[in-house]
Motif scaffolding. Structure first.
Motif, mmCIF file in Angstrom:
data_model
loop_
_atom_site.group_PDB
_atom_site.id
_atom_site.type_symbol
_atom_site.label_atom_id
_atom_site.label_comp_id
_atom_site.label_asym_id
_atom_site.label_seq_id
_atom_site.Cartn_x
_atom_site.Cartn_y
_atom_site.Cartn_z
ATOM 1 N N ARG A 163 47.270 -18.182 -90.599
ATOM 2 C CA ARG A 163 46.113 -17.536 -91.214
ATOM 3 C C ARG A 163 44.883 -17.575 -90.300
ATOM 4 O O ARG A 163 43.746 -17.667 -90.767
ATOM 5 C CB ARG A 163 45.782 -18.166 -92.562
ATOM 6 C CG ARG A 163 46.899 -18.043 -93.588
ATOM 7 C CD ARG A 163 46.513 -18.650 -94.929
ATOM 8 N NE ARG A 163 47.592 -18.561 -95.880
ATOM 9 C CZ ARG A 163 47.824 -17.514 -96.662
ATOM 10 N NH1 ARG A 163 47.029 -16.466 -96.576
ATOM 11 N NH2 ARG A 163 48.830 -17.505 -97.511
ATOM 12 N N GLY A 164 45.136 -17.539 -89.018
ATOM 13 C CA GLY A 164 44.040 -17.462 -88.061
ATOM 14 C C GLY A 164 43.461 -18.783 -87.615
ATOM 15 O O GLY A 164 42.569 -18.813 -86.766
ATOM 16 N N THR A 165 43.970 -19.927 -88.135
ATOM 17 C CA THR A 165 43.399 -21.220 -87.743
ATOM 18 C C THR A 165 43.908 -21.673 -86.382
ATOM 19 O O THR A 165 43.254 -22.448 -85.693
ATOM 20 C CB THR A 165 43.742 -22.301 -88.774
ATOM 21 O OG1 THR A 165 45.168 -22.524 -88.797
ATOM 22 C CG2 THR A 165 43.278 -21.883 -90.165
ATOM 23 N N GLY A 170 50.308 -26.416 -92.548
ATOM 24 C CA GLY A 170 50.265 -27.766 -93.103
ATOM 25 C C GLY A 170 49.297 -28.683 -92.376
ATOM 26 O O GLY A 170 49.037 -29.795 -92.839
ATOM 27 N N THR A 171 48.764 -28.232 -91.226
ATOM 28 C CA THR A 171 47.778 -29.022 -90.484
ATOM 29 C C THR A 171 46.478 -28.229 -90.380
ATOM 30 O O THR A 171 46.436 -27.041 -90.682
ATOM 31 C CB THR A 171 48.278 -29.383 -89.073
ATOM 32 O OG1 THR A 171 48.406 -28.177 -88.302
ATOM 33 C CG2 THR A 171 49.629 -30.071 -89.147
ATOM 34 N N LYS A 172 45.440 -28.914 -89.918
ATOM 35 C CA LYS A 172 44.140 -28.273 -89.791
ATOM 36 C C LYS A 172 43.536 -28.580 -88.428
ATOM 37 O O LYS A 172 43.777 -29.632 -87.861
ATOM 38 C CB LYS A 172 43.179 -28.772 -90.882
ATOM 39 C CG LYS A 172 43.569 -28.393 -92.292
ATOM 40 C CD LYS A 172 42.533 -28.908 -93.275
ATOM 41 C CE LYS A 172 42.883 -28.518 -94.712
ATOM 42 N NZ LYS A 172 41.865 -29.037 -95.663
ATOM 43 N N PRO A 173 42.736 -27.674 -87.890
ATOM 44 C CA PRO A 173 41.991 -27.974 -86.665
ATOM 45 C C PRO A 173 40.981 -29.080 -86.915
ATOM 46 O O PRO A 173 40.496 -29.259 -88.041
ATOM 47 C CB PRO A 173 41.296 -26.650 -86.334
ATOM 48 C CG PRO A 173 42.035 -25.609 -87.111
ATOM 49 C CD PRO A 173 42.522 -26.283 -88.348
ATOM 50 N N GLN A 174 40.647 -29.818 -85.872
ATOM 51 C CA GLN A 174 39.676 -30.894 -85.961
ATOM 52 C C GLN A 174 38.424 -30.527 -85.174
ATOM 53 O O GLN A 174 38.474 -29.746 -84.226
ATOM 54 C CB GLN A 174 40.277 -32.191 -85.414
ATOM 55 C CG GLN A 174 41.561 -32.627 -86.108
ATOM 56 C CD GLN A 174 41.370 -32.933 -87.580
ATOM 57 O OE1 GLN A 174 40.371 -33.555 -87.960
ATOM 58 N NE2 GLN A 174 42.300 -32.490 -88.412
ATOM 59 N N PRO A 211 49.596 -27.030 -82.317
ATOM 60 C CA PRO A 211 49.386 -25.588 -82.362
ATOM 61 C C PRO A 211 50.447 -24.856 -83.175
ATOM 62 O O PRO A 211 51.597 -25.299 -83.292
ATOM 63 C CB PRO A 211 49.460 -25.171 -80.886
ATOM 64 C CG PRO A 211 49.304 -26.422 -80.105
ATOM 65 C CD PRO A 211 49.863 -27.519 -80.956
ATOM 66 N N CYS A 212 50.047 -23.729 -83.701
ATOM 67 C CA CYS A 212 50.973 -22.856 -84.419
ATOM 68 C C CYS A 212 51.997 -22.304 -83.435
ATOM 69 O O CYS A 212 51.619 -21.768 -82.388
ATOM 70 C CB CYS A 212 50.187 -21.715 -85.086
ATOM 71 S SG CYS A 212 51.227 -20.407 -85.765
#
Length: 375
Positions: A163-165, A170-174, A211-212
């Motif tokens: 979704r562009g992150t 299931g993970t998020k950028p920091q 990374p994705c």
């Protein structure tokens, strides 16, 4: 002395000297003004204020280091620079030191960081999508009358998987540890500290540890789409048409870019363009040109217009058929008809004899008699 004075006060004007004044000229000007406005010598109510101004100007301009920094600041920001908050309605309520924060011990601090990267929000604000340009080729008739075409585009879009992150599902950028999520770092340059994109996160303000796999952490993918584009009547070959909001979509909530369509028009075997009018060349016989006639001329829509050729028409003469040209908003333009007298390549003996009889009867003489005699 306030740091704000470095940009808002013209110390050269205070002392009445030019910007390229020598140290001796500055010293001489200061001594003259100091004697003139010294409170012990001048009892005027404004004298003390004037004395402080010339003293302050001399403190800066008589010191080579301070003068160099002052000149650099004014050349960079201009003598008319004003700060938000300093003029009431000029800007938001924000203190001067919010802009000139300390950076590496410099006197001016990180000006750009305070102006354009407040709380690190600028790198995350919505950004407009990029513009897209494509080319299409259409027929002459479509260009003259206008048409609707389908344009297939391939452009960047947010990655479907993350979704562009840019981070694995299931993970998020920091937040970037180097710039603390602002996307900008300070760089010292002489008396100034400038903000520039962070080398660690490349200005994003975020780092991705996982990374994705679909987009390799970029957060971007490719999308194919087909849109309908209306080509206006009368478009010229090579004309660039702008379709607002049909370019690359923004990846973070901003407006989409624009689509530019460059139109190439195929030539027509019969018709050409003369400005907004259509043009055509039609052959006529010698008899029609000499005696006059009414001829049929084709139109672009497949119909025909009747055109009267007066007797004695010369080859190359152009006639105008009203409202038989290109469809425009203000109405149809005209069709320009140029007649070309057709001369047959072969004549039968009987036809040749008839022309010789005509030549005798017409008695036209030599049509080149007025031209300079051939040598």
């Amino acid at each position: 002395m306030s740091q704000k004075d470095w940009l808002e006060k013209d110390y050269y004007s205070v002392l009445g000297v030019k910007k390229d004044a020598t140290d001796a000229e500055i010293k001489k000007a200061f001594r003259k003004l100091a004697r003139q406005y010294h409170p012990d010598q001048n009892k005027d109510s404004t004298a003390e204020k004037k004395f402080k101004e010339v003293t302050e100007a001399n403190d800066v301009l008589s010191d080579p280091k301070k003068r160099a920094e002052y000149d650099e600041a004014r050349s960079l920001f201009g003598s008319g620079f004003r700060f938000p908050g300093g003029g009431g309605a000029r800007g938001p309520s924000m203190g001067f030191e919010d802009f000139f924060t300390s950076a590496g011990g410099s006197g001016l601090g990180d000006l750009f960081g305070g102006l354009f990267n407040n709380a690190g929000s600028s790198t995350r604000s919505p950004r407009r999508g990029s513009d897209v340009e494509t080319e299409v080729r259409i027929g002459f008739k479509d260009a003259a009358q206008g048409t609707m075409i389908s344009v297939r585009l391939s452009s960047e879009t947010a990655c479907d998987a993350c979704r562009g992150t840019g981070a694995r599902a299931g993970t998020k950028p920091q937040a970037c540890p180097t710039c603390r999520g602002s996307g900008m770092t300070a760089r010292q340059s002489g008396a100034f500290a400038f903000s520039e994109p962070c080398d660690t996160c490349h200005g994003r303000g975020l780092t991705i540890t996982d990374p994705c796999p679909n987009c390799s952490g970029t957060g971007q993918g490719r999308a194919n789409r087909t849109i309908q584009v209306r080509i206006p009547a009368g478009v010229n070959d090579g004309q660039r048409i702008r379709i607002k909001g049909k370019g690359t979509p923004s990846s973070n909530g901003g407006t989409a870019g624009d689509l530019y369509v460059v139109v190439h028009v195929n030539p027509d075997p019969l018709f050409t363009r003369q400005g907004n009018n259509l043009a055509i060349t039609v052959p006529v016989t010698y008899v029609e040109a000499a005696l006059g006639a009414e001829i049929g001329v084709p139109t672009l829509d497949g119909g025909q217009v009747r055109l009267k050729i007066p007797a004695g028409t010369k080859s190359g003469r152009t006639f105008r058929a009203k409202n038989k040209g290109i469809e425009k908003k203000a109405g149809k333009t005209d069709l320009l008809v140029t007649v070309n007298v057709h001369v047959p390549e072969f004549l039968s003996p009987e036809a040749q004899d008839a022309l010789r009889v005509y030549e005798t009867l017409a008695g036209e003489g030599n049509p080149r008699a007025d031209l300079r005699a051939e040598s």
